[in-house]
Design an enzyme around this catalytic site. Structure first.
Site, PDB file in Angstrom:
ATOM      1  N   TYR A 181      84.520  53.789 -57.573  1.00 36.35           N
ATOM      2  CA  TYR A 181      85.498  54.973 -57.115  1.00 36.35           C
ATOM      3  C   TYR A 181      84.758  55.574 -57.043  1.00 36.35           C
ATOM      4  O   TYR A 181      85.680  56.500 -55.650  1.00 36.35           O
ATOM      5  CB  TYR A 181      85.989  54.965 -58.201  1.00 36.35           C
ATOM      6  CG  TYR A 181      87.442  53.853 -58.340  1.00 36.35           C
ATOM      7  CD1 TYR A 181      87.195  52.509 -58.503  1.00 36.35           C
ATOM      8  CD2 TYR A 181      88.984  54.358 -58.026  1.00 36.35           C
ATOM      9  CE1 TYR A 181      88.265  51.291 -58.345  1.00 36.35           C
ATOM     10  CE2 TYR A 181      89.578  52.762 -57.630  1.00 36.35           C
ATOM     11  CZ  TYR A 181      89.548  51.636 -57.887  1.00 36.35           C
ATOM     12  OH  TYR A 181      90.492  50.932 -58.437  1.00 36.35           O
ATOM     13  N   LYS A 210      79.943  43.310 -67.103  1.00 34.28           N
ATOM     14  CA  LYS A 210      78.951  42.563 -66.040  1.00 34.28           C
ATOM     15  C   LYS A 210      77.581  42.140 -66.633  1.00 34.28           C
ATOM     16  O   LYS A 210      76.426  43.159 -66.235  1.00 34.28           O
ATOM     17  CB  LYS A 210      79.334  42.399 -64.753  1.00 34.28           C
ATOM     18  CG  LYS A 210      78.812  41.375 -63.731  1.00 34.28           C
ATOM     19  CD  LYS A 210      79.601  40.171 -64.361  1.00 34.28           C
ATOM     20  CE  LYS A 210      79.290  38.785 -63.636  1.00 34.28           C
ATOM     21  NZ  LYS A 210      79.263  37.711 -63.921  1.00 34.28           N
ATOM     22  N   ASP A 261      84.255  38.518 -65.742  1.00 35.58           N
ATOM     23  CA  ASP A 261      84.641  36.669 -65.882  1.00 35.58           C
ATOM     24  C   ASP A 261      85.460  35.704 -66.215  1.00 35.58           C
ATOM     25  O   ASP A 261      85.968  35.264 -66.464  1.00 35.58           O
ATOM     26  CB  ASP A 261      83.869  36.337 -64.484  1.00 35.58           C
ATOM     27  CG  ASP A 261      82.039  35.869 -65.394  1.00 35.58           C
ATOM     28  OD1 ASP A 261      82.313  36.502 -66.418  1.00 35.58           O
ATOM     29  OD2 ASP A 261      81.602  35.057 -65.155  1.00 35.58           O
ATOM     30  N   ASP A 286      91.078  48.054 -62.831  1.00 36.22           N
ATOM     31  CA  ASP A 286      91.581  47.803 -62.175  1.00 36.22           C
ATOM     32  C   ASP A 286      92.449  47.000 -62.227  1.00 36.22           C
ATOM     33  O   ASP A 286      93.763  45.825 -61.663  1.00 36.22           O
ATOM     34  CB  ASP A 286      91.141  48.948 -60.785  1.00 36.22           C
ATOM     35  CG  ASP A 286      91.811  48.393 -59.399  1.00 36.22           C
ATOM     36  OD1 ASP A 286      92.947  48.300 -60.027  1.00 36.22           O
ATOM     37  OD2 ASP A 286      91.643  48.299 -58.970  1.00 36.22           O
ATOM     38  N   ASP A 289      96.045  44.216 -63.684  1.00 35.42           N
ATOM     39  CA  ASP A 289      97.008  43.831 -63.159  1.00 35.42           C
ATOM     40  C   ASP A 289      97.853  42.737 -63.718  1.00 35.42           C
ATOM     41  O   ASP A 289      98.643  42.264 -63.606  1.00 35.42           O
ATOM     42  CB  ASP A 289      96.400  43.954 -61.512  1.00 35.42           C
ATOM     43  CG  ASP A 289      96.911  45.071 -60.879  1.00 35.42           C
ATOM     44  OD1 ASP A 289      97.389  46.013 -61.421  1.00 35.42           O
ATOM     45  OD2 ASP A 289      97.447  44.714 -59.335  1.00 35.42           O
TER      46      ASP A 289
HETATM   47  C1  IPM Z   1      95.776  51.544 -59.680  1.00 32.28           C
HETATM   48  C2  IPM Z   1      95.794  51.582 -57.890  1.00 32.28           C
HETATM   49  C3  IPM Z   1      95.186  52.582 -57.410  1.00 32.28           C
HETATM   50  C4  IPM Z   1      93.433  52.461 -57.994  1.00 32.28           C
HETATM   51  C5  IPM Z   1      94.670  51.801 -55.910  1.00 32.28           C
HETATM   52  C6  IPM Z   1      96.123  52.882 -55.215  1.00 32.28           C
HETATM   53  C7  IPM Z   1      94.382  53.430 -55.382  1.00 32.28           C
HETATM   54  O1  IPM Z   1      94.989  50.388 -57.669  1.00 32.28           O
HETATM   55  O2  IPM Z   1      96.084  52.740 -60.055  1.00 32.28           O
HETATM   56  O3  IPM Z   1      95.423  50.523 -60.144  1.00 32.28           O
HETATM   57  O4  IPM Z   1      93.119  51.557 -58.028  1.00 32.28           O
HETATM   58  O5  IPM Z   1      93.237  53.131 -59.486  1.00 32.28           O
HETATM   59 MG    MG Z   2      95.554  48.954 -59.382  1.00 26.25          MG
END
Ligand code: IPM
Ligand code: MG
Length: 361
Positions: free
Chosen positions: A144, A194, A226, A250, A254
Site C-alpha cells: 500500500y 505467503k 490461500d 484487507d 472482508d
Molecule cells: C479498507 C478499504 C481501504 C483499504 C480502501 C478504501 C483504500 O478497503 O479500509 O479496508 O484498502 O484499506
Molecule cells: Mg478493505
C-alpha cells in the site's frame, strides 16, 4: 468526571447519519457514567473534495492530533472515482490519515452475534460453532505504501510496479499487538503470510517466530494466506487472533466479516503508539441508501465501544454499549440490512434511540 475530545469525520454517503447516532450513544454513556465529550468536526473525503478541492485538506492530521480519538463514518463514493486525480479521491485521504497518525495496527473483530446466527451464509453446523476472531491487519506498510512506477518498455508496452517492503521493526510492532491481544482473549495467534513465495513473508515469519518465544502461553501457528481464505469459510471457529500484512488483511477482513452475515454490524479500530486512535465501521458509504434513514448505525456504535476500550481504558462503558446492542438485537429490532419481522423494522434514528434507551442512565 473526565472530558474527552473527539474528532468527527462524518464523511460521505451514510457517514453523517451513522455518526449522529454514535454521538447520541456517547452522550448517553456520558450521562450514565459521568463523562463528558466535546466534538470537533473534521472535513475529509469526497465531501472535502466538493468543498475545498482536496479529499485531505491541509491541517487534517493536526486537527485530529489535537483530539483524544477520531470517529469516522465512511468516506468515498462513485462520484469521486478513479478517473479523478489522487488528491480528489477519498481513498487517498484514508491512506494519508493512517500514515500521518501512525495507525499501524488495524483491529477488525469478526463476531457472529448470538441473536444473528441465522444471518450467516455458512452451513448451520459451522455457524453454530460460533465465530469470534480478531483480525489484526498491518496498516501503514507493505504494498500500500511502497514505491510505485509506470513506464514504457521497448517491447512489452507499458509496465507498472508496486513495491512490497517490510522491515523487522514494522513486523515486530504489529506482532506484539497481536500477542498482547491474544493474552486478553483465548491465547491463540495465527500469523498469515505467503512464505512459500515472498521474501517479505519469510522475514515476517522469522520475526513472528522470535516474538512467539516471548509469549509461551500463546499457541502460535503459521498459515499461508490461500489456506487461510479457505479456512475462514470452512471452520472460522478455529481462529482467535489472526495477524497479517496490509493487503492480505484487507482481503481477509472482508471475507471474515461476510461470514458473520452482518457487515453492517462490524466495527474497527486503528491504533498506533500514541493517541489519537481512529475508529470506524467496516462498511462503506452506501450512497444508494444515503439520506433515507435506512443505514444500520450499529457498526459505528460498536466502534465507539472499541474507542472506550482501546483509547480510554473504559472497559465498563464499552461493555455497556455492547450489551445494549445485543439486547436490542435480541428483542428482534433490526434495520433493513438484517432480516427479521416486518413490524420490528426500524430506521437509523430509531435504532440509535433504542440503543440509548437500553444503555439507560
Ligand atoms: C479498507 C478499504 C481501504 C483499504 C480502501 C478504501 C483504500 O478497503 O479500509 O479496508 O484498502 O484499506
Ligand atoms: Mg478493505
Amino acid at each position: 468526571m473526565s472530558n474527552y475530545k473527539i474528532a468527527l469525520i462524518r464523511g460521505d454517503g451514510i457517514g453523517p447519519e451513522v455518526v449522529n447516532e454514535a454521538v447520541r450513544v456517547m452522550e448517553q454513556v456520558g450521562a450514565r457514567f459521568g463523562h463528558s465529550f466535546t466534538f470537533e468536526d473534521v472535513l475529509m473525503g469526497g465531501c472535502a473534495t466538493d468543498a475545498v478541492g482536496k479529499s485531505y485538506p491541509d491541517g487534517t492530521a493536526e486537527r485530529c492530533k489535537a483530539c483524544d480519538a477520531v470517529l469516522l463514518g465512511a468516506v468515498g463514493g462513485p462520484k469521486w472515482g478513479s478517473d479523478r486525480p489522487a488528491y480528489e479521491r477519498p481513498e487517498t485521504a484514508l491512506l494519508a490519515i493512517r500514515k500521518d497518525l501512525g495507525l499501524y495496527a488495524n483491529l477488525r473483530p469478526a463476531m457472529l452475534r448470538p441473536a444473528l446466527a441465522e444471518a450467516s451464509p455458512l452451513k448451520k453446523e459451522t455457524a453454530q460453532a460460533g465465530i469470534d476472531l480478531m483480525m489484526v491487519r498491518e496498516l501503514t506498510g507493505g504494498i500500500y505504501f511502497g514505491k510505485r512506477d509506470k513506464y514504457r518498455t521497448e517491447d512489452r508496452g507499458l509496465e507498472a510496479t508496486d513495491l512490497m517492503a517490510y522491515s523487522e521493526l514494522e513486523i515486530e510492532r504489529i506482532g506484539r499487538r497481536a500477542f498482547e491481544l491474544a493474552m486478553l482473549r483465548r491465547k491463540k495467534v495465527t500469523s498469515v503470510d505467503k512464505a512459500n513465495v515472498l521474501e517479505t513473508s519469510r522475514l515476517w515469519r522469522a520475526t513472528m517466530h522470535r516474538l512467539a518465544k516471548e509469549y509461551p502461553e500463546v499457541t502460535y501457528e503459521d498459515m499461508l494466506v490461500d489456506n487461510c481464505a479457505m479456512q475462514i469459510v470452512r471452520n472460522p471457529g478455529q481462529f482467535d487472533v489472526v495477524v497479517t500484512e496490509n493487503m492480505f488483511g484487507d482481503i481477509l477482513s472482508d471475507e471474515a466479516s461476510m461470514v458473520t452475515g452482518s457487515i453492517g454490524l462490524l466495527p474497527s479500530a486503528s491504533i498506533g503508539d500514541t493517541a489519537p486512535g481512529l475508529y470506524e465501521p467496516i462498511h462503506g458509504s452506501a450512497p444508494d441508501i444515503a439520506g433515507q434513514d435506512k443505514a444500520d448505525p450499529i457498526a459505528t456504535i460498536l466502534s465507539v465501544a472499541m474507542m472506550f476500550r482501546y483509547s480510554f481504558g473504559l472497559a465498563q462503558e464499552a461493555d455497556a454499549v455492547e450489551t445494549a446492542v445485543d439486547a436490542v438485537l435480541a428483542q428482534g429490532w433490526h434495520t433493513a440490512d438484517i432480516a427479521g419481522a416486518a413490524d420490528k423494522l426500524v430506521g437509523t434514528k430509531e435504532m440509535g434511540r433504542l440503543i440509548c434507551e437500553a444503555i439507560g442512565g
